[in-house]
Design a protein around this motif. Structure first.
Motif, mmCIF file in Angstrom:
data_model
loop_
_atom_site.group_PDB
_atom_site.id
_atom_site.type_symbol
_atom_site.label_atom_id
_atom_site.label_comp_id
_atom_site.label_asym_id
_atom_site.label_seq_id
_atom_site.Cartn_x
_atom_site.Cartn_y
_atom_site.Cartn_z
ATOM 1 N N LEU A 1 14.511 -25.283 20.888
ATOM 2 C CA LEU A 1 14.740 -25.444 19.451
ATOM 3 C C LEU A 1 14.812 -24.096 18.751
ATOM 4 O O LEU A 1 13.899 -23.284 18.865
ATOM 5 C CB LEU A 1 13.595 -26.272 18.849
ATOM 6 C CG LEU A 1 13.626 -26.424 17.336
ATOM 7 C CD1 LEU A 1 14.587 -27.517 16.939
ATOM 8 C CD2 LEU A 1 12.233 -26.704 16.803
ATOM 9 N N GLY B 1 12.745 -24.445 8.762
ATOM 10 C CA GLY B 1 12.283 -23.188 9.350
ATOM 11 C C GLY B 1 11.656 -22.251 8.337
ATOM 12 O O GLY B 1 11.436 -21.075 8.622
ATOM 13 N N PRO C 1 15.571 -28.246 3.429
ATOM 14 C CA PRO C 1 14.966 -29.540 3.765
ATOM 15 C C PRO C 1 13.801 -29.384 4.742
ATOM 16 O O PRO C 1 13.579 -28.298 5.286
ATOM 17 C CB PRO C 1 16.116 -30.318 4.423
ATOM 18 C CG PRO C 1 17.337 -29.505 4.245
ATOM 19 C CD PRO C 1 16.952 -28.120 3.899
ATOM 20 N N ASN C 2 13.075 -30.441 5.004
ATOM 21 C CA ASN C 2 11.950 -30.395 5.945
ATOM 22 C C ASN C 2 12.410 -29.933 7.314
ATOM 23 O O ASN C 2 13.465 -30.332 7.791
ATOM 24 C CB ASN C 2 11.316 -31.782 6.079
ATOM 25 C CG ASN C 2 10.602 -32.177 4.804
ATOM 26 O OD1 ASN C 2 11.007 -33.096 4.124
ATOM 27 N ND2 ASN C 2 9.571 -31.448 4.469
ATOM 28 N N GLY C 3 11.615 -29.097 7.925
ATOM 29 C CA GLY C 3 11.937 -28.617 9.255
ATOM 30 C C GLY C 3 13.024 -27.566 9.280
ATOM 31 O O GLY C 3 13.548 -27.233 10.339
ATOM 32 N N TYR D 1 3.627 -15.429 14.621
ATOM 33 C CA TYR D 1 4.590 -15.678 15.696
ATOM 34 C C TYR D 1 5.332 -14.379 16.001
ATOM 35 O O TYR D 1 5.568 -13.575 15.113
ATOM 36 C CB TYR D 1 5.632 -16.711 15.266
ATOM 37 C CG TYR D 1 5.130 -18.120 15.064
ATOM 38 C CD1 TYR D 1 3.940 -18.561 15.643
ATOM 39 C CD2 TYR D 1 5.868 -19.019 14.300
ATOM 40 C CE1 TYR D 1 3.502 -19.852 15.456
ATOM 41 C CE2 TYR D 1 5.435 -20.316 14.111
ATOM 42 C CZ TYR D 1 4.249 -20.734 14.682
ATOM 43 O OH TYR D 1 3.826 -22.015 14.491
ATOM 44 N N ALA E 1 14.191 -22.552 15.713
ATOM 45 C CA ALA E 1 13.537 -22.818 14.425
ATOM 46 C C ALA E 1 14.065 -21.865 13.360
ATOM 47 O O ALA E 1 14.239 -22.240 12.208
ATOM 48 C CB ALA E 1 12.031 -22.674 14.564
ATOM 49 N N ARG F 1 1.229 -28.570 12.872
ATOM 50 C CA ARG F 1 2.528 -27.905 12.908
ATOM 51 C C ARG F 1 2.648 -26.813 11.854
ATOM 52 O O ARG F 1 2.989 -25.681 12.153
ATOM 53 C CB ARG F 1 3.633 -28.939 12.692
ATOM 54 C CG ARG F 1 5.013 -28.336 12.675
ATOM 55 C CD ARG F 1 6.071 -29.409 12.720
ATOM 56 N NE ARG F 1 6.221 -30.094 11.438
ATOM 57 C CZ ARG F 1 7.069 -29.700 10.492
ATOM 58 N NH1 ARG F 1 7.798 -28.636 10.671
ATOM 59 N NH2 ARG F 1 7.163 -30.371 9.376
ATOM 60 N N ASN F 2 2.343 -27.160 10.592
ATOM 61 C CA ASN F 2 2.574 -26.203 9.523
ATOM 62 C C ASN F 2 1.296 -25.483 9.185
ATOM 63 O O ASN F 2 0.435 -26.020 8.524
ATOM 64 C CB ASN F 2 3.072 -26.924 8.277
ATOM 65 C CG ASN F 2 4.419 -27.530 8.512
ATOM 66 O OD1 ASN F 2 5.345 -26.827 8.903
ATOM 67 N ND2 ASN F 2 4.523 -28.819 8.315
ATOM 68 N N GLU G 1 4.852 -23.189 -0.411
ATOM 69 C CA GLU G 1 4.818 -24.406 -1.233
ATOM 70 C C GLU G 1 3.612 -24.434 -2.171
ATOM 71 O O GLU G 1 2.741 -25.294 -2.042
ATOM 72 C CB GLU G 1 4.853 -25.647 -0.334
ATOM 73 C CG GLU G 1 6.074 -25.613 0.567
ATOM 74 C CD GLU G 1 6.456 -26.985 1.111
ATOM 75 O OE1 GLU G 1 5.890 -27.980 0.651
ATOM 76 O OE2 GLU G 1 7.332 -27.026 1.974
HETATM 77 N N1 LIG Z 1 4.344 -24.151 16.861
HETATM 78 C C1 LIG Z 1 5.488 -24.845 16.981
HETATM 79 N N2 LIG Z 1 5.888 -25.319 18.191
HETATM 80 C C2 LIG Z 1 7.050 -25.989 18.331
HETATM 81 N N3 LIG Z 1 7.872 -26.246 17.331
HETATM 82 C C3 LIG Z 1 7.558 -25.814 16.097
HETATM 83 C C4 LIG Z 1 6.346 -25.091 15.854
HETATM 84 N N4 LIG Z 1 6.279 -24.783 14.544
HETATM 85 C C5 LIG Z 1 7.383 -25.292 13.992
HETATM 86 N N5 LIG Z 1 8.160 -25.913 14.914
HETATM 87 C C6 LIG Z 1 9.450 -26.535 14.655
HETATM 88 O O1 LIG Z 1 10.278 -25.594 14.023
HETATM 89 C C7 LIG Z 1 11.061 -26.207 13.019
HETATM 90 C C8 LIG Z 1 10.849 -25.495 11.717
HETATM 91 O O2 LIG Z 1 9.529 -25.765 11.278
HETATM 92 P P1 LIG Z 1 8.957 -25.175 9.927
HETATM 93 O O3 LIG Z 1 7.525 -25.543 9.887
HETATM 94 O O4 LIG Z 1 9.289 -23.743 9.823
HETATM 95 O O5 LIG Z 1 9.737 -26.019 8.842
HETATM 96 P P2 LIG Z 1 9.644 -25.969 7.251
HETATM 97 O O6 LIG Z 1 10.960 -25.526 6.765
HETATM 98 O O7 LIG Z 1 8.471 -25.203 6.826
HETATM 99 O O8 LIG Z 1 9.474 -27.512 6.921
HETATM 100 P P3 LIG Z 1 8.570 -28.228 5.822
HETATM 101 O O9 LIG Z 1 9.400 -28.308 4.586
HETATM 102 O O10 LIG Z 1 8.320 -29.568 6.406
HETATM 103 O O11 LIG Z 1 7.354 -27.417 5.664
HETATM 104 C C9 LIG Z 1 10.664 -27.664 12.984
HETATM 105 O O12 LIG Z 1 11.634 -28.395 13.689
HETATM 106 C C10 LIG Z 1 9.358 -27.695 13.697
HETATM 107 O O13 LIG Z 1 9.184 -28.913 14.373
#
Ligand SMILES: Nc1ncnc2c1ncn2[C@@H]1O[C@H](COP(=O)(O)OP(=O)(O)OP(=O)(O)O)[C@@H](O)[C@H]1O
Ligand SMILES: [Mg+2]
Lengths: 383, 252
Positions: free
Chosen positions: B16, B41, B37-39, B53, B18, A381-382, B177
């Motif tokens: 979603l 974006g 927080p986590n997720g 993207y 994001a 994902r990340n 991070e």
């Molecule tokens: N390639 C993808 N396909 C589908 N959903 C995605 C994709 N990448 C991210 N997401 C979703 O988009 C949202 C944001 O994700 P993102 O990785 O930007 O979070 P983040 O703020 O970096 O979180 P973390 O602190 O966990 O790193 C999340 O709900 C994630 O599940």
């Protein structure tokens, strides 16, 4: 142990990093030059095949080992090189023209294969390259005006600016050696310049490669083209060595043999191509021996152990039936590949490095030196 | 116009959202941090900036130029480098090779010159090496030049990734991070380096960070994000005092 003190950036750029290398590679080259005068014609001929396979091995290492793009279509590139040579030679064109022409044409075809391959990876790419090889095989069989179809095509003796270079002669041996050394230098030069590093970057992380400014499409196509061009050159030599070419010589089994060269030799360094080629070329006489000698040997062993002559005759027949069963070669190859992937993932060259290190560090060698540590998990994902 | 501007950018994965109409701008020489927080974006915003993207809508401007349509592999050349949250190094290569890949956007040599390894290639290589050595010196990585990345400890890899990004001589560096997974001491080093990247190298820093001590120590401005939307932005103290941010972090 040797400690190398670095005082100059050139020391890291140089191919032979210190005097020890000069010695060992100097001796190796001298031995290779002396070989034709020392060994019989059969062995010399086998070594020529080692050279040709090693050139293809280098080509595959560039594509698979460096760039991470698998291919089971290299027999087709070899075929294109071979047929280009055969056809152009029959049109009265000279070697110094058709040799580079074969490289260029095969390289162009390689680039064309590279384009659709951009969207594929792993097993899908393998399947695509197999499909490409089948298409080439089919074209070779059908395009009779150029290839003489399934009948095959005779390739006349190589003519180098009026000098005949017979396929069993010393000159041909040196020509093959020269092309191999050239391909190895090409691969090593790439590896110490931006293009080679871009290949490696693509292999290890496409995402990061992109963000570092590497144009994935461009470099994958380049890698395919270079690999194909080298294989095309090997194809020219192959055609002359065989003196006869036909479509059934360039089958999937040959592509598998090429892949085995780098799996067995080790795909992460150019040495692997040579070691793997030696193994593959030498395993064939071994398999033949297996077919002819082992049944007889087994039977005589059985009769000497007190088996009736009827029984031992039966045993011999069964054993030779097994030995000559269709597909045995493929099965043994499959077994060898599996063993190497399981037990020697870095190939013969990796094994050599371990042995060398063992003696360098004796008695301090730890078994875990070559164990890979996986310290974290990559999440999808990340990025 | 600001040095770097994100203008009402959105990114949708299926249903979603994001990233949802996020706008902010970063001034030259600033350390700008995105928290959430986590997720929330955050990484998605980085992936949009490095063009991995395509945004659903909105625009990106860098030094007054619209970069929304620039292909990903040309971003580095413009002067934007990045690190990845989960470390994307070239595992089976030495650290030196990794850092030299960081120089790729400055490569000038042609394929045929490289095949022959002409003197021009050698000269260019030495120039790249000199630049790489500056970064090695800067981040204290001398001990690892010939080491394979696969054998390096996590903390070192994090630093190598920053080093690789710096090798491209960026104007803007994106750090995803930088302190995650590091121990207290390593986090300390990282915070000094981040400040040095700005003051000594003059590189603008845009980072995502969870460790609030680090955020407070280095950031000039902070943007808080939740569910893809901007909650608040301003100085670290202002953002942390914002009721929406407190609510988001406490899950209320
Ligand atoms: N390639 C993808 N396909 C589908 N959903 C995605 C994709 N990448 C991210 N997401 C979703 O988009 C949202 C944001 O994700 P993102 O990785 O930007 O979070 P983040 O703020 O970096 O979180 P973390 O602190 O966990 O790193 C999340 O709900 C994630 O599940
Ligand atoms: Mg993230």
């Amino acid at each position: 142990m040797r400690f190398v003190f670095k005082t100059d950036y050139d020391q890291d750029i140089r191919l032979l990093k210190h005097s020890g290398y000069w010695w060992s590679y100097g001796v190796l080259l001298a031995a290779l030059i002396a070989f034709p005068y020392l060994v019989g014609s059969y062995l010399q001929s086998q070594i020529v095949f080692v050279f040709i396979y090693a050139i293809v091995g280098v080509a595959l290492i560039i594509l698979t080992g460096f760039t991470g793009q698998a291919s089971l279509g290299h027999a087709a590139f070899l075929a294109i090189g071979a047929y280009t040579a055969g056809f152009l030679q029959s049109q009265g064109i000279s070697f110094i023209v058709y040799f580079p022409a074969a490289a260029i044409i095969t390289g162009a075809v390689g680039a064309m294969v590279g384009f659709p391959a951009l969207r594929l990876s792993g097993i899908y790419l393998v399947i695509a390259t197999i499909a490409f090889a089948f298409i080439v095989e089919e074209i070779l069989a059908r395009w009779e005006s150029v290839t003489h179809g399934n009948e095959g095509m005779r390739v006349r003796t190589l003519d180098f600016l009026g000098q005949p270079v017979p396929r069993d002669g010393d000159a041909f041996y040196f020509l093959c050696l020269l092309v191999l050394v050239g391909s190895i230098l090409l691969a090593l030069n790439l590896l110490r310049s931006p293009t080679g590093r871009a290949f490696i970057a693509i292999r290890d992380s496409e995402t990061a490669a992109k963000s570092m400014g590497i144009d994935l499409a461009g470099y994958k196509v380049k890698s395919f083209a270079i690999s194909a061009a080298l294989t095309g050159m090997a194809g020219v030599l192959f055609a002359h060595k065989m003196s006869f070419i036909s479509p059934e010589m360039f089958t999937l089994l040959l592509s598998i043999e090429f892949i085995m060269v780098i799996i067995i030799g080790g795909a992460f360094g150019v040495h692997g191509a040579v070691l793997g080629a030696i193994f593959i070329v030498m395993v064939d006489p071994f398999l033949t021996a297996l077919k002819d000698d082992v049944p007889v040997l087994g039977a005589s062993l059985a009769s000497s152990l007190g088996m009736s002559s009827e029984g031992s005759g039966k045993l011999r027949d069964t054993m030779s039936a097994i030995g000559s069963a269709a597909g045995l070669k493929g099965a043994i190859y499959g077994l060898i590949i599996m063993m190497f992937i399981l037990f020697e993932p870095y190939g013969l060259y990796g094994r050599w490095l371990k042995v060398k290190l063992f003696f360098q560090l004796f008695p301090l060698y730890k078994k875990a030196t070559f164990k890979r540590q996986k310290t974290y998990v990559k999440s999808e994902r990340n990025r | 116009m600001s040095f770097f501007t994100v203008d009402s950018i959105s990114l949708q994965f299926g249903g979603l959202k994001a990233v949802d109409k996020v706008s902010f701008s970063v001034e030259k020489g600033e350390i700008f941090t995105i928290i959430g927080p986590n997720g929330a974006g955050k990484t998605s915003i980085f992936n949009l900036i490095s063009r991995l993207y395509d945004p659903t809508s909105g625009k990106l401007f860098f030094e007054g130029r619209d970069i929304t349509e620039v292909p990903a592999h040309q971003i580095a050349k413009l002067g934007i480098a990045r690190t990845f949250q989960n470390i994307e190094l070239f595992e089976n290569a030495t650290m030196l090779a990794n850092l030299l890949v960081g120089r790729h956007c400055h490569a000038t040599t042609q394929l045929w010159q490289e095949i022959l390894f002409l003197p021009s290639v050698r000269r260019a290589e030495k120039e790249h090496r000199r630049k790489v050595e500056e970064v090695i010196e800067f981040l204290d990585l001398q001990a690892y030049r010939e080491k394979l990345i696969a054998g390096l400890p996590y903390g070192v890899r994090k630093v190598v990734e920053v080093a690789r990004a710096l090798c491209s001589e960026p104007k803007l560096i994106l750090l995803d991070e930088p302190s995650s997974g590091l121990n207290v001491e390593e986090t300390d080093d990282m915070s000094f380096w981040i400040r040095d990247i700005r003051t000594e190298l003059g590189v603008t820093v845009l980072m995502v960070e969870h460790d609030m001590t680090l955020v407070n120590r280095v950031s000039d401005r902070v943007l808080a994000l939740n569910y893809g939307k901007v909650l608040a932005s301003g100085t670290p103290a202002e953002v942390q005092a914002h009721p929406d941010v407190i609510a988001a972090y406490l899950g209320a």
